[in-house]
Design a protein around this motif. Structure first.
Motif, PDB file in Angstrom:
ATOM      1  N   PHE A 140      61.452  38.315  79.627  1.00 52.03           N
ATOM      2  CA  PHE A 140      60.837  37.023  79.370  1.00 52.03           C
ATOM      3  C   PHE A 140      60.253  37.054  77.968  1.00 52.03           C
ATOM      4  O   PHE A 140      59.589  38.016  77.595  1.00 52.03           O
ATOM      5  CB  PHE A 140      59.728  36.745  80.392  1.00 52.03           C
ATOM      6  CG  PHE A 140      58.846  35.592  80.015  1.00 52.03           C
ATOM      7  CD1 PHE A 140      59.364  34.307  79.873  1.00 52.03           C
ATOM      8  CD2 PHE A 140      57.490  35.781  79.771  1.00 52.03           C
ATOM      9  CE1 PHE A 140      58.554  33.246  79.514  1.00 52.03           C
ATOM     10  CE2 PHE A 140      56.675  34.713  79.413  1.00 52.03           C
ATOM     11  CZ  PHE A 140      57.210  33.443  79.289  1.00 52.03           C
ATOM     12  N   ILE A 144      47.859  36.314  90.243  1.00 57.97           N
ATOM     13  CA  ILE A 144      49.113  37.003  90.562  1.00 57.97           C
ATOM     14  C   ILE A 144      50.009  36.110  91.417  1.00 57.97           C
ATOM     15  O   ILE A 144      51.198  35.969  91.173  1.00 57.97           O
ATOM     16  CB  ILE A 144      48.839  38.329  91.309  1.00 57.97           C
ATOM     17  CG1 ILE A 144      47.920  39.229  90.476  1.00 57.97           C
ATOM     18  CG2 ILE A 144      50.147  39.043  91.655  1.00 57.97           C
ATOM     19  CD1 ILE A 144      47.324  40.391  91.252  1.00 57.97           C
ATOM     20  N   LYS A 175      46.532  35.813  81.929  1.00 62.47           N
ATOM     21  CA  LYS A 175      47.607  35.354  82.795  1.00 62.47           C
ATOM     22  C   LYS A 175      48.501  36.529  83.180  1.00 62.47           C
ATOM     23  O   LYS A 175      48.342  37.630  82.666  1.00 62.47           O
ATOM     24  CB  LYS A 175      48.434  34.290  82.068  1.00 62.47           C
ATOM     25  CG  LYS A 175      47.584  33.098  81.583  1.00 62.47           C
ATOM     26  CD  LYS A 175      48.384  31.858  81.409  1.00 62.47           C
ATOM     27  CE  LYS A 175      49.123  31.812  80.103  1.00 62.47           C
ATOM     28  NZ  LYS A 175      49.727  30.488  79.859  1.00 62.47           N
ATOM     29  N   THR A 176      49.426  36.257  84.079  1.00 62.08           N
ATOM     30  CA  THR A 176      50.367  37.311  84.465  1.00 62.08           C
ATOM     31  C   THR A 176      51.803  36.856  84.232  1.00 62.08           C
ATOM     32  O   THR A 176      52.114  35.670  84.291  1.00 62.08           O
ATOM     33  CB  THR A 176      50.249  37.677  85.964  1.00 62.08           C
ATOM     34  OG1 THR A 176      50.522  36.524  86.748  1.00 62.08           O
ATOM     35  CG2 THR A 176      48.885  38.239  86.298  1.00 62.08           C
ATOM     36  N   VAL A 177      52.645  37.828  83.972  1.00 59.36           N
ATOM     37  CA  VAL A 177      54.095  37.653  84.021  1.00 59.36           C
ATOM     38  C   VAL A 177      54.536  38.412  85.266  1.00 59.36           C
ATOM     39  O   VAL A 177      54.251  39.605  85.392  1.00 59.36           O
ATOM     40  CB  VAL A 177      54.763  38.240  82.759  1.00 59.36           C
ATOM     41  CG1 VAL A 177      56.272  38.248  82.903  1.00 59.36           C
ATOM     42  CG2 VAL A 177      54.328  37.459  81.527  1.00 59.36           C
ATOM     43  N   VAL A 178      55.162  37.715  86.198  1.00 56.68           N
ATOM     44  CA  VAL A 178      55.567  38.346  87.459  1.00 56.68           C
ATOM     45  C   VAL A 178      57.081  38.207  87.619  1.00 56.68           C
ATOM     46  O   VAL A 178      57.592  37.097  87.755  1.00 56.68           O
ATOM     47  CB  VAL A 178      54.842  37.704  88.664  1.00 56.68           C
ATOM     48  CG1 VAL A 178      55.254  38.403  89.955  1.00 56.68           C
ATOM     49  CG2 VAL A 178      53.334  37.753  88.483  1.00 56.68           C
ATOM     50  N   PHE A 179      57.773  39.323  87.588  1.00 54.30           N
ATOM     51  CA  PHE A 179      59.232  39.309  87.780  1.00 54.30           C
ATOM     52  C   PHE A 179      59.527  39.510  89.254  1.00 54.30           C
ATOM     53  O   PHE A 179      59.346  40.593  89.787  1.00 54.30           O
ATOM     54  CB  PHE A 179      59.893  40.414  86.950  1.00 54.30           C
ATOM     55  CG  PHE A 179      59.823  40.181  85.469  1.00 54.30           C
ATOM     56  CD1 PHE A 179      60.330  39.022  84.911  1.00 54.30           C
ATOM     57  CD2 PHE A 179      59.243  41.119  84.625  1.00 54.30           C
ATOM     58  CE1 PHE A 179      60.274  38.800  83.536  1.00 54.30           C
ATOM     59  CE2 PHE A 179      59.195  40.913  83.258  1.00 54.30           C
ATOM     60  CZ  PHE A 179      59.705  39.749  82.704  1.00 54.30           C
TER      61      PHE A 179
END
Lengths: 278, 278, 278, 278
Positions: free
Chosen positions: B37, B227, B273-277
């Motif tokens: 991303f 999350i 913030k989060t990046v969640v794959f």
């Protein structure tokens, strides 16, 4: 600076992501978004790469062809409007949703024409300046009717044919003229309730959810690769008619969403299934 | 043949996917799954690469360090169980869900211990052979209580601390001892209904959906990186108590799902913030 | 002051709500909650009335019998725990969810016993103090095995028998011993994927949603009245095994939710369908 | 034979269902569908009764008035089209959805006129034969602009005023001219992200769901009684603009659904909340 989409569909092998993205890098193309999927069961690799930069299509594709394994398919397509012809019968809601979303700029599509076996939706198409063709099936054999339909459709050279509640079964000949280019909405969560009157079937079975399915049309009725599905809850208070009414919102949502995925080159067909990069 | 996960978080630059995946290829590692991303607003690149093969961690990381831009963070972690300590108060449902899913093999976690400021859930933890520590807050200052909690927690050297409806506010000192390693479930769809009694707040406001939020704990109460979130519909017939009862199913779902994403190394923290794959 | 539920199921007629609620009023019973439904297609009336007060069951039912039309069925049941026996094979998740929710007080049920054709879940049942009976099918005819099962089950005089992933087909004789009192979870959104290995069927068909169905068991396999259904989205990245894993969360949710509706006397069976007052 | 809806809203008392339904029975009216709700916290009773038969409104209401407790409100309304005026600014999607659903016959409404403070949507309204009034706010005080708006609106004597992304704050004077008759769509799941630019706020907070809220407009901005809400999942890959784009589908869905509930007389206002019989 242009934006294009590279679509790769090939036998899986080690290093494919590295090799393909390296070629893009060498061509000084920026990767805006990349999605890949390996079907480990069938040993197949799929990748969709949104690229930005100055493209030399010929050398880029030549470099890819030098690198990709035997049996690879790759396409480089401009990100832009696709042209569609929409087939309808009498129900307005799916056609209406595509027209209004196209009008709002929410769907990147050029609606070349609407073709109906009834004339009921002519007024709706015309509101949005879209030509409408009434090709009645009355008094014609299926083959004759389809020949007339095809003549009209082919005059517009569409990228895709959209069946927006077109309620006639198509012959294999018609289907084979537009391979994996006909998108249908079926008013059930397939494979439940294949065939006629799915809401009546759903009512009779007493299900607690109903749905709709966007799929590519193949020779086997309601059996083509599924692009998208969606459902809503129902309960005992829904008659078959109430299910049909509530279901219209699902049908329009799923057809437009599935169509958008196709228009944005997010959909690979793989056997009788799809890979959809959202 | 082992399986490891490579996590890259660095300033964006051209060719990153190509360079990283080429290093993996050179090391003869197979990419099982890759997600990336680019945050174009902040010019930041995130990639999660599931790898399979024979690993030489030292040379792999050295090759990456030679290649990645300044300010890059990269981790190579074994795909396997993480160790957690779970903090509770009186409510059983979130703890129960983690215990039962761990028991079934549906959650790749080692539950080292449960620590409660009440002893109500000792029996539940013990059913599953998990040690329970009762660290009462009665008669103690917040600092004294947290010191006792920390002594118990640290004895287990957990990877993560899970607040499974632990109903006490934590001091900044406690939080800073486990940076981005404390996962909390808040019983509202944040940022709605921050603070105490969110279901009562939801009832008073007359909302038609209620939800829950799994987030990392930071100094700012209920303000840490989110999350995961989930909601369910409610209507006028729900009292505040009925909302709380229905909400428990959402709380357990969201906490376990968010925890699973963390345990599977799918979550990057990026600012607040989060990046969640997924 | 007690709380009871009055369930009325009769041919539709004018004034039924007025007549029934007037009788309740005359008996000085307070209506806490009332739900009614008229199936206009079949001319049938259903009403569920939660009542509070001092009950004289005999005179109340006599008054109702004087008033209701021919062919009426009515029941007055205490709001309280029902007794169930749970049948299992090897999978823990559905049993685990019922056990943990019962333990938390989230499910108003007395779990009298668990009966398994394997002994794998004995430990889980025993954690919660529930007796487990291992009734192996090995070396037995279907009839012999079912006779042994029934002997164990009937020793507990359960209100309902719950099939929590009990993976054996039942004979009509077994089913007829517990008419509309056996609740099963089927791991597909019926009527899609009837029969064996529904997740493999779903994978092969390439659907974009999977689901589960709680239903009463009748002689026709997977064809009994549906109580509840739920689905989740999947995509091309789900193998059949990944679908099965993700589906477990749906199965447990639907079985427990459907069971709760039955336990709370919210479910009428009507032909091969249900009326469920939520 | 006509169809009307009886709406009762009164202090709770024993026997209300019996008394009201008995009066309907005495008048030989058939109850097609009945919904009731008792707010036990506030001791308030709500009932919506769909009736069919030959109505003598005067004697029916007189009988009810003789029977209902002090402080009762009751209305008997014909089931039929309501008249609305729609206020817009520049965005087409909410107006488009109401127009197309009205055109299809999916929404029982008479759209008397569209009023915009820009002229951008004149073409869209006119496609469907709906008069459009451009009432620019430029060079006018808020009071002057609202006076012009009210003059246009009142010329159509609407039952309801619909704010279909009308992006100006209304004065208390304007609001009080249409008490609980103005329906707004707010582009967040209230009470999260009150005020301006909710999608930017959602992006900044890093939420994993976004939503929209249909509510009655009161003096307090974004604080009026909520009619309906809906959400969709988002993730890290959504910019604020992408959230806004995806959110449009939720906005149109929620506004049209909330409006339908109001048009079908399913909504009671009760304090700052609603009772909605679906």
């Amino acid at each position: 600076m242009k934006r294009k989409i590279l679509l790769t569909d090939c036998p899986d092998a080690q290093g494919l992501i590295a090799k393909i993205t390296y070629i893009c890098y060498k061509h000084q193309l920026n990767i805006i978004k990349n999605d890949e999927f390996v079907d480990h069961t069938h040993g197949r690799f799929f990748m969709r790469t949104e690229l930005e930069g100055r493209f030399n299509d010929e050398t880029l594709l030549a470099d890819l062809d030098d690198t990709l394994p035997m049996g690879a398919k790759r396409r480089l397509v401009a990100a832009g409007k696709k042209r569609v012809v929409i087939l309808v019968t009498k129900e307005a809601h799916c056609l209406g949703d595509i027209l209004i979303k196209s009008y709002e700029g929410a769907l990147n599509v050029e609606i070349a024409a609407v073709v109906g076996n009834y004339d009921k939706l002519e007024d709706l198409a015309n509101k949005f300046g879209v030509p409408f063709h009434h090709v009645s099936h009355e008094g014609l054999s299926r083959e004759e009717h389809e020949a007339q339909m095809r003549a009209v459709i082919d005059g517009y050279t569409p990228d895709y044919v959209v069946l927006a509640k077109y309620m006639r079964v198509l012959t294999p000949e018609f289907v084979s003229a537009y391979p994996y280019r006909i998108i249908n909405i079926h008013h059930s969560f397939l494979p439940a309730f294949i065939g006629a009157r799915p809401y009546q079937q759903a009512y009779d079975r007493g299900v607690k959810i109903i749905g709709a399915t966007a799929h590519f049309v193949t020779d086997d009725l309601d059996e083509g690769p599924i692009i998208d599905q969606h459902v809503i809850p129902v309960d005992h208070s829904f008659s078959a008619e109430a299910m049909a009414k509530a279901g219209r919102d699902v049908e329009r949502l799923v057809l437009t969403r599935g169509l958008r995925q196709v228009l944005e080159e997010r959909v690979f067909v793989h056997g009788n299934k799809t890979v959809v990069f959202k």
